[in-house]
Design a protein around this motif. Structure first.
Motif, mmCIF file in Angstrom:
data_model
loop_
_atom_site.group_PDB
_atom_site.id
_atom_site.type_symbol
_atom_site.label_atom_id
_atom_site.label_comp_id
_atom_site.label_asym_id
_atom_site.label_seq_id
_atom_site.Cartn_x
_atom_site.Cartn_y
_atom_site.Cartn_z
ATOM 1 N N LEU A 59 -28.458 2.672 -5.087
ATOM 2 C CA LEU A 59 -29.321 1.501 -5.222
ATOM 3 C C LEU A 59 -30.251 1.712 -6.400
ATOM 4 O O LEU A 59 -30.722 2.825 -6.653
ATOM 5 C CB LEU A 59 -30.154 1.286 -3.950
ATOM 6 N N ASP A 60 -30.514 0.619 -7.115
ATOM 7 C CA ASP A 60 -31.445 0.644 -8.242
ATOM 8 C C ASP A 60 -32.317 -0.599 -8.143
ATOM 9 O O ASP A 60 -31.822 -1.718 -8.227
ATOM 10 C CB ASP A 60 -30.683 0.656 -9.567
ATOM 11 N N ALA A 61 -33.620 -0.389 -7.926
ATOM 12 C CA ALA A 61 -34.567 -1.508 -7.837
ATOM 13 C C ALA A 61 -35.561 -1.476 -8.981
ATOM 14 O O ALA A 61 -36.697 -1.927 -8.849
ATOM 15 C CB ALA A 61 -35.299 -1.479 -6.505
ATOM 16 N N GLY A 62 -35.122 -0.910 -10.102
ATOM 17 C CA GLY A 62 -35.979 -0.872 -11.280
ATOM 18 C C GLY A 62 -36.806 0.387 -11.398
ATOM 19 O O GLY A 62 -37.476 0.601 -12.415
ATOM 20 N N ALA A 63 -36.783 1.236 -10.374
ATOM 21 C CA ALA A 63 -37.553 2.476 -10.418
ATOM 22 C C ALA A 63 -36.641 3.694 -10.522
ATOM 23 O O ALA A 63 -37.036 4.800 -10.202
ATOM 24 C CB ALA A 63 -38.426 2.578 -9.163
ATOM 25 N N GLY A 64 -35.388 3.469 -10.946
ATOM 26 C CA GLY A 64 -34.439 4.566 -11.036
ATOM 27 C C GLY A 64 -33.350 4.453 -9.997
ATOM 28 O O GLY A 64 -33.558 3.894 -8.919
ATOM 29 N N ARG A 65 -32.195 4.992 -10.314
ATOM 30 C CA ARG A 65 -31.027 4.907 -9.440
ATOM 31 C C ARG A 65 -31.069 6.045 -8.432
ATOM 32 O O ARG A 65 -31.228 7.210 -8.795
ATOM 33 C CB ARG A 65 -29.762 4.977 -10.302
ATOM 34 N N VAL A 66 -30.911 5.707 -7.140
ATOM 35 C CA VAL A 66 -30.909 6.706 -6.077
ATOM 36 C C VAL A 66 -29.596 6.574 -5.321
ATOM 37 O O VAL A 66 -29.226 5.474 -4.898
ATOM 38 C CB VAL A 66 -32.094 6.504 -5.111
ATOM 39 N N ALA A 67 -28.890 7.692 -5.140
ATOM 40 C CA ALA A 67 -27.576 7.658 -4.496
ATOM 41 C C ALA A 67 -27.564 8.570 -3.276
ATOM 42 O O ALA A 67 -28.239 9.591 -3.240
ATOM 43 C CB ALA A 67 -26.495 8.076 -5.475
ATOM 44 N N SER A 68 -26.770 8.180 -2.272
ATOM 45 C CA SER A 68 -26.618 8.993 -1.068
ATOM 46 C C SER A 68 -25.382 8.515 -0.318
ATOM 47 O O SER A 68 -24.978 7.365 -0.440
ATOM 48 C CB SER A 68 -27.856 8.872 -0.174
ATOM 49 N N ARG A 69 -24.796 9.416 0.473
ATOM 50 C CA ARG A 69 -23.717 9.006 1.370
ATOM 51 C C ARG A 69 -24.132 9.213 2.827
ATOM 52 O O ARG A 69 -23.330 9.013 3.734
ATOM 53 C CB ARG A 69 -22.428 9.765 1.062
ATOM 54 N N ALA A 70 -25.364 9.618 3.053
ATOM 55 C CA ALA A 70 -25.861 9.862 4.407
ATOM 56 C C ALA A 70 -26.463 8.589 4.988
ATOM 57 O O ALA A 70 -26.677 7.595 4.286
ATOM 58 C CB ALA A 70 -26.905 10.969 4.382
ATOM 59 N N VAL A 71 -26.732 8.595 6.292
ATOM 60 C CA VAL A 71 -27.499 7.504 6.873
ATOM 61 C C VAL A 71 -28.872 7.523 6.206
ATOM 62 O O VAL A 71 -29.459 8.584 6.002
ATOM 63 C CB VAL A 71 -27.620 7.657 8.404
ATOM 64 N N SER A 72 -29.366 6.361 5.841
ATOM 65 C CA SER A 72 -30.621 6.295 5.097
ATOM 66 C C SER A 72 -31.202 4.893 5.226
ATOM 67 O O SER A 72 -30.545 3.965 5.711
ATOM 68 C CB SER A 72 -30.398 6.637 3.622
ATOM 69 N N ALA A 73 -32.429 4.736 4.771
ATOM 70 C CA ALA A 73 -33.097 3.440 4.788
ATOM 71 C C ALA A 73 -33.656 3.157 3.407
ATOM 72 O O ALA A 73 -34.036 4.076 2.668
ATOM 73 C CB ALA A 73 -34.212 3.426 5.831
ATOM 74 N N SER A 74 -33.706 1.889 3.045
ATOM 75 C CA SER A 74 -34.290 1.466 1.775
ATOM 76 C C SER A 74 -35.156 0.240 2.023
ATOM 77 O O SER A 74 -34.796 -0.642 2.795
ATOM 78 C CB SER A 74 -33.203 1.123 0.751
ATOM 79 N N TYR A 75 -36.298 0.204 1.341
ATOM 80 C CA TYR A 75 -37.199 -0.942 1.432
ATOM 81 C C TYR A 75 -37.312 -1.576 0.055
ATOM 82 O O TYR A 75 -37.555 -0.879 -0.945
ATOM 83 C CB TYR A 75 -38.578 -0.514 1.925
ATOM 84 N N VAL A 76 -37.132 -2.906 -0.001
ATOM 85 C CA VAL A 76 -37.232 -3.647 -1.257
ATOM 86 C C VAL A 76 -38.242 -4.782 -1.066
ATOM 87 O O VAL A 76 -38.090 -5.605 -0.163
ATOM 88 C CB VAL A 76 -35.865 -4.227 -1.677
ATOM 89 N N PRO A 77 -39.300 -4.844 -1.885
ATOM 90 C CA PRO A 77 -40.301 -5.911 -1.746
ATOM 91 C C PRO A 77 -39.706 -7.289 -2.022
ATOM 92 O O PRO A 77 -38.630 -7.424 -2.621
ATOM 93 C CB PRO A 77 -41.352 -5.550 -2.806
ATOM 94 N N ALA A 78 -40.398 -8.308 -1.590
ATOM 95 C CA ALA A 78 -39.955 -9.682 -1.798
ATOM 96 C C ALA A 78 -39.794 -9.980 -3.284
ATOM 97 O O ALA A 78 -40.653 -9.645 -4.098
ATOM 98 C CB ALA A 78 -40.966 -10.650 -1.187
ATOM 99 N N GLY A 79 -38.671 -10.605 -3.629
ATOM 100 C CA GLY A 79 -38.435 -11.032 -5.001
ATOM 101 C C GLY A 79 -37.973 -9.946 -5.946
ATOM 102 O O GLY A 79 -37.663 -10.237 -7.112
ATOM 103 N N ALA A 80 -37.908 -8.705 -5.499
ATOM 104 C CA ALA A 80 -37.497 -7.612 -6.381
ATOM 105 C C ALA A 80 -35.975 -7.529 -6.428
ATOM 106 O O ALA A 80 -35.331 -7.431 -5.386
ATOM 107 C CB ALA A 80 -38.072 -6.292 -5.896
ATOM 108 N N PRO A 81 -35.374 -7.571 -7.611
ATOM 109 C CA PRO A 81 -33.907 -7.451 -7.689
ATOM 110 C C PRO A 81 -33.474 -6.020 -7.392
ATOM 111 O O PRO A 81 -34.138 -5.059 -7.787
ATOM 112 C CB PRO A 81 -33.604 -7.843 -9.136
#
Length: 287
Positions: A59-81
């Motif tokens: 995933l890349d939300a403008g703050a750098g690309r982060v990769a994983s194959r494990a169970v994980s969670a990601s939070y993206v603010p409203a309107g952020a691509p």
């Protein structure tokens, strides 16, 4: 949500639950090698991978690309691509939660700053536990349509935005024990609930249960019960013209001033102001 996918195939429609707390969807998708997806949500969004993957997903939300194959969670603010990318083929089963912070309650302290910044591919035991319980509940629409599901959504969001780390397996409740306790509290939230009753329900001592519940949820049982009362009060305030004193009594508060103080603490509004805002919003939607 605006979604553009290339090489990503949705495997069947999502299981979904919409409520005052937010929109919960459980998805399964097949990603080809080199698949890409671009997403923008009007609301803050949680993307939670429920099962380990066969290949890294990034995933890349403008703050750098982060990769994983494990169970994980990601939070993206409203309107952020946010861009999802996969170098090698894999299936992914994930939970999407879209929520309006005003409907869940004000966030203060360290979590308020976190709500403005993306947080990608992090591991947190509480988040994963609430996600697993929501996933299980979504298989039973009757269970997830209740306030139980709303409680899980609110707790999941709070856990994702809090600075707490992973759980100690030794001290936290099991998923089965946690579900038993939450079900009991949500069903009987308007009644006095003794710590002894919850401990007996889960087969633990009172002291162990109290610490284990807080380790699993981030809050003591009494706090969960108060929030459950507020969620039930919201349902009553939204559905009919019941007086505030009757809502207070029905949801287990000693009097209207006590009800108003607790409700405002958890929502940022008095019950009367919350009802007016809710109805004005409903009228705006229908116009």
């Amino acid at each position: 949500m605006d979604a553009r996918r290339d090489g990503i195939t949705v495997l069947g429609g999502p299981r979904a639950h919409a409520s005052e707390a937010g929109l919960v969807e459980v998805w399964r998708a097949r990603c080809e090698a080199g698949a890409r997806g671009d997403y923008v949500s009007l609301d803050p969004r949680l993307f939670i991978v429920l099962e380990p993957l066969a290949a890294d997903i990034a995933l890349d939300a403008g703050a750098g690309r982060v990769a994983s194959r494990a169970v994980s969670a990601s939070y993206v603010p409203a309107g952020a691509p946010v861009r999802l990318s996969v170098d090698f083929a894999t299936d992914v089963r994930h939970l999407d939660v879209h929520f309006d912070p005003r409907r869940i309650g004000p966030f203060d302290g360290p979590s308020s700053g976190r709500a403005q910044e993306p947080r990608l591919m992090f591991a947190d035991g509480r988040v994963q536990r609430f996600a697993r319980l929501l996933d299980a509940a979504s298989r039973n629409p009757a269970a997830l349509s209740s306030l139980y599901g709303d409680g899980l959504v609110a707790a999941l969001v709070a856990a994702a935005l809090s600075p707490a780390g992973d759980l100690s397996r030794r001290s936290a409740l099991s998923d089965r024990q946690l579900k038993l306790a939450i079900d009991y509290i949500e069903e009987l939230c308007a009644e006095p609930i003794r710590l002894q009753d919850l401990a007996q329900l889960t087969g633990l001592s009172e002291t162990y249960f109290s610490h284990a519940f807080k380790a699993a949820t981030g809050m003591p049982p009494h706090r969960w019960q108060l929030e459950a009362r507020v969620r039930r009060a919201k349902a009553l305030l939204a559905e009919d013209d019941m007086s505030l004193i009757d809502v207070a009594i029905t949801t287990g508060f000693s009097d209207q001033p006590h009800f108003t103080r607790v409700f405002k603490r958890f929502t940022g509004l008095t019950p009367l102001a919350w009802r007016a805002e809710r109805r004005n919003g409903a009228r705006g939607t229908s116009d």
